[in-house]
Enzyme design. Sequence first.
Site, PDB file in Angstrom:
ATOM      1  CB  ALA A 136      -0.925  -0.001   1.210  1.00 47.60           C
ATOM      2  CG  LEU A 153      26.173 -21.432 -25.426  1.00 48.78           C
ATOM      3  CD1 LEU A 153      25.344 -21.713 -24.184  1.00 48.78           C
ATOM      4  CD2 LEU A 153      27.632 -21.203 -25.062  1.00 48.78           C
ATOM      5  CD  GLU A 191      26.942 -18.529 -16.517  1.00 50.59           C
ATOM      6  OE1 GLU A 191      26.102 -18.302 -17.410  1.00 50.59           O
ATOM      7  OE2 GLU A 191      27.953 -17.824 -16.328  1.00 50.59           O
ATOM      8  CE  LYS A 243      21.568 -23.469 -23.954  1.00 50.24           C
ATOM      9  NZ  LYS A 243      20.233 -23.281 -24.514  1.00 50.24           N
ATOM     10  CG  ASP A 263      13.721 -23.510 -22.389  1.00 50.52           C
ATOM     11  OD1 ASP A 263      14.243 -22.933 -23.373  1.00 50.52           O
ATOM     12  OD2 ASP A 263      13.000 -24.497 -22.481  1.00 50.52           O
ATOM     13  NE  ARG A 297      21.761 -16.089 -30.348  1.00 46.60           N
ATOM     14  CZ  ARG A 297      21.593 -17.019 -31.283  1.00 46.60           C
ATOM     15  NH1 ARG A 297      20.381 -17.300 -31.716  1.00 46.60           N
ATOM     16  NH2 ARG A 297      22.620 -17.657 -31.793  1.00 46.60           N
ATOM     17  CD  GLU A 357      17.687 -17.324 -22.141  1.00 52.78           C
ATOM     18  OE1 GLU A 357      18.665 -16.711 -22.613  1.00 52.78           O
ATOM     19  OE2 GLU A 357      17.137 -18.277 -22.720  1.00 52.78           O
ATOM     20  CE1 TYR A 362      23.815 -14.929 -21.979  1.00 54.15           C
ATOM     21  CE2 TYR A 362      21.724 -15.685 -21.047  1.00 54.15           C
ATOM     22  CZ  TYR A 362      22.490 -15.310 -22.147  1.00 54.15           C
ATOM     23  OH  TYR A 362      21.931 -15.308 -23.387  1.00 54.15           O
ATOM     24  CE  LYS A 382      19.852 -27.247 -25.646  1.00 54.00           C
ATOM     25  NZ  LYS A 382      19.043 -27.825 -26.672  1.00 54.00           N
ATOM     26  CB  CYS A 407     -19.737 -45.407 -16.190  1.00 56.81           C
ATOM     27  SG  CYS A 407     -18.246 -45.866 -15.280  1.00 56.81           S
ATOM     28  CB  CYS A 459     -20.265 -49.276 -13.240  1.00 59.36           C
ATOM     29  SG  CYS A 459     -20.924 -47.597 -13.264  1.00 59.36           S
ATOM     30  CB  CYS A 486     -19.313 -42.602 -13.443  1.00 54.20           C
ATOM     31  SG  CYS A 486     -20.214 -44.047 -12.882  1.00 54.20           S
ATOM     32  CB  CYS A 489     -19.073 -46.834 -10.362  1.00 56.15           C
ATOM     33  SG  CYS A 489     -17.746 -46.757 -11.570  1.00 56.15           S
TER      34      CYS A 489
HETATM   35  S1  IVH Z   1      25.958 -17.780 -22.879  1.00 56.67           S
HETATM   36  C1  IVH Z   1      28.687 -16.911 -26.071  1.00 56.67           C
HETATM   37  N1  IVH Z   1      24.735 -18.413 -20.670  1.00 56.67           N
HETATM   38  O1  IVH Z   1      21.323 -20.286 -24.546  1.00 56.67           O
HETATM   39  C2  IVH Z   1      27.735 -17.479 -25.115  1.00 56.67           C
HETATM   40  N2  IVH Z   1      23.513 -18.589 -22.702  1.00 56.67           N
HETATM   41  O2  IVH Z   1      22.552 -21.419 -27.249  1.00 56.67           O
HETATM   42  C3  IVH Z   1      26.352 -17.236 -25.491  1.00 56.67           C
HETATM   43  N3  IVH Z   1      21.196 -19.274 -22.422  1.00 56.67           N
HETATM   44  O3  IVH Z   1      20.832 -17.805 -26.920  1.00 56.67           O
HETATM   45  C4  IVH Z   1      25.338 -17.543 -24.509  1.00 56.67           C
HETATM   46  N4  IVH Z   1      21.240 -19.447 -20.229  1.00 56.67           N
HETATM   47  O4  IVH Z   1      19.492 -17.641 -24.822  1.00 56.67           O
HETATM   48  C5  IVH Z   1      24.622 -18.308 -22.002  1.00 56.67           C
HETATM   49  N5  IVH Z   1      23.769 -18.913 -18.615  1.00 56.67           N
HETATM   50  C6  IVH Z   1      23.662 -18.806 -19.946  1.00 56.67           C
HETATM   51  C7  IVH Z   1      22.471 -19.072 -20.643  1.00 56.67           C
HETATM   52  C8  IVH Z   1      22.450 -18.959 -22.023  1.00 56.67           C
HETATM   53  C9  IVH Z   1      20.495 -19.548 -21.314  1.00 56.67           C
HETATM   54  C10 IVH Z   1      20.670 -19.345 -23.792  1.00 56.67           C
HETATM   55  C11 IVH Z   1      20.801 -18.049 -24.540  1.00 56.67           C
HETATM   56  C12 IVH Z   1      21.493 -18.361 -25.825  1.00 56.67           C
HETATM   57  C13 IVH Z   1      21.458 -19.844 -25.875  1.00 56.67           C
HETATM   58  C14 IVH Z   1      22.755 -20.343 -26.451  1.00 56.67           C
END
Ligand code: IVH
Length: 678
Positions: free
Chosen positions: A37, A86, A117, A119, A121, A140, A177, A229, A318, A412, A415, A430, A436
């Site tokens: 508030a 990457l 780190e 990754k 999504d 990007r 990200e 990142y 991955k 159903c 039954c 049902c 049943c």
């Molecule tokens: S580094 C030169 N760090 O992954 C390094 N990428 O395939 C470039 N992503 O398009 C990326 N977490 O969207 C980096 N901790 C992280 C990440 C990260 C997610 C994604 C990012 C990038 C894709 C690379």
Amino acid sequence: MSKATPETIQRVEELRSVIDDHNYYYYVLDDPRIPDAEYDRLFRELQRLESDYPELASDNSPTCRVGSAAETRFGEVVHRLPMLSLDNAFSDDELRDFDRRVRDRLGLSEEVEYVCEPKLDGLAVSLHYENGSLTTAATRGDGYSGEDITANIRTIPSVPLKLRGDDVPELVEVRGEVYMPRDGFEQLNRRLADRGEKTFVNPRNAAAGSLRQKKSTVTARRPLDMCAYSVAVTDESLLPETQWEGLQRVRSWGFRINPEMRRARGVDECLEAYNELLAKRDTLPYEIDGIVFKVNRLDQQKALGFVSRAPRWAIARKFPAQEELTVIEDVEFQVGRTGAVTPVARLKPVFVGGVTVSNATLHNMDEIRRLDVRIGDTVFIRRAGDVIPQVVKVVTEKRPVKARQVELPATCPVCGSDVIQIEGEAVARCSGGLFCPAQRKEAIRHYASRKALDIEGLGDKWIDVLVDRGMIETVADLYHLSADDLMRLERMGEKSASNLVDAIDRARNPVLWRFLYALGIREVGEATAKALASHFGTLEAIAAADEETLQTVPDVGPIVAGHIRSFFEQTHNRETLDALREAGVSWQEEPIQQGGQPLKGQTWVLTGTLSEMTRDEAREKLESLGARVAGSVSRKTACVVAGEAAGSKLARAEQLDVPVLDEAGLRALLKEHGLEPG
Ligand code: IVH
């Protein structure tokens, strides 16, 4: 409009800085320091000053976070440094190969330090700051140029509009990200589905779709978050010497850094980090699709350089994909413990989210219509977190000509009782209830539960055994169990067997409302069972009442009335009731607690004005207690209710010595009999 005074200008600056601070505490540190508030008051004060003094407007004012309804055209932004992708490692061995290549190129025999780190999504963004202020934000794109999404990025609360601290270089580019946390994603999809709109397949698409909105007010309402990142500056001497410290610096400027990041010395620790993060994956509040390993030392990164479009100093390992394509081979209907009839897709088995999936829930017929799923369709299956696999999208281009529509069965599948779909409810059910098999255990459990017939010793475990062995099918069969039968069961001693038979025997003569409640009619809880029992007095009367009559009972609306009717209309349920009677079960027709129709045989008279209910309401309530309500007072009148300004009828009652109640007295009487006055 007057010009802003120096005091006003100062106040505006002060408000912006205080609000920025509170945004940071709330959204980046997850540590709010003032009540919502109070924040709202500060925010409104700033909005008001900015609208009174338009010359004070600023693109990086926290008020910009609510977005604008004007349509933006996304201009092109050429990245000063390309946004690379990457390489992936698909196995532990490939990760070891990567580490070996790194050490070979650097000529090192000792272990390399990596930053591990998650990754995230979502989608990559690049943010530019000049003198600490956000100037441009871009997607990007193809890696060389992306779209200008500055207005939309400004609406994300965890993106700083101004960098914090006093060591901020003149020009800074931060990359990171943008993502949508799981719960926000689910809420958004629920909201979209409720409005009959298209839902997003996964949080990544939802984040991308939200960032690409033409109106930033729409983006502002989407639950987006950002984690940084990487960081780049023109004068590299201004940055620390490692990725790790660079991230700490970025954090100090007000960005969110993923809390799961850690350092690892050598490839074995990297593999350990991978396994730990994979194990944690489903518990995180956002989705990750892998782990990124980056050489920590920036001089080493530099020495390694790039190959085509990916750095040699980083690699992504991955995780198993959480979405795959497969084919719906059939749709079957399952009946749950509460009778819910749920469509389940039988799939061509597919490996998704780390397991082989061959079934996915389709929830209900609304969902099938919304997705337009047909048998034979190729679909996206998603299995994320520990939730059951979902069908999230149909690939209509791949629909075969012989694809079949899914239809809700009329009866159903377990039954054969009617399947009923109540209007306004998504779930079909049902109506077999006690009969049943799919619902039998649940029905018996309910019947025996403490608030129902309270059969001590008949727990879930024994119910499972008795039903699975075919010793009981319905609650009526309970009454035919003998101690000898029971003693043949494993782990059932003589004493327990005879105790159980006794407990069942004690449950032969319940009061009506308990028995009614025990039948497990949908939405007939204790209170409704009591109201029905005291209104009708006998089970036969309830079973015979039509929906309209049922609805004259307090708390019984059209839905409950429908459930009651369909329960008694089912032959199976009537047979079970007969079987119960035959087994010697009888219910005390005269309910003890509620007094049934306590005013039965009495004539009442209403006169004067009541303040908290109409006279009609009062009459209905008295009638529901069994009274007849008449228009004139006689010697036979049991009681006169006299409201304000009661006249001749009150006088006559006094004359004849007929008891008189005022409104408070009436209310007390109604309350005593469980009726809500008014
Ligand atoms: S580094 C030169 N760090 O992954 C390094 N990428 O395939 C470039 N992503 O398009 C990326 N977490 O969207 C980096 N901790 C992280 C990440 C990260 C997610 C994604 C990012 C990038 C894709 C690379």
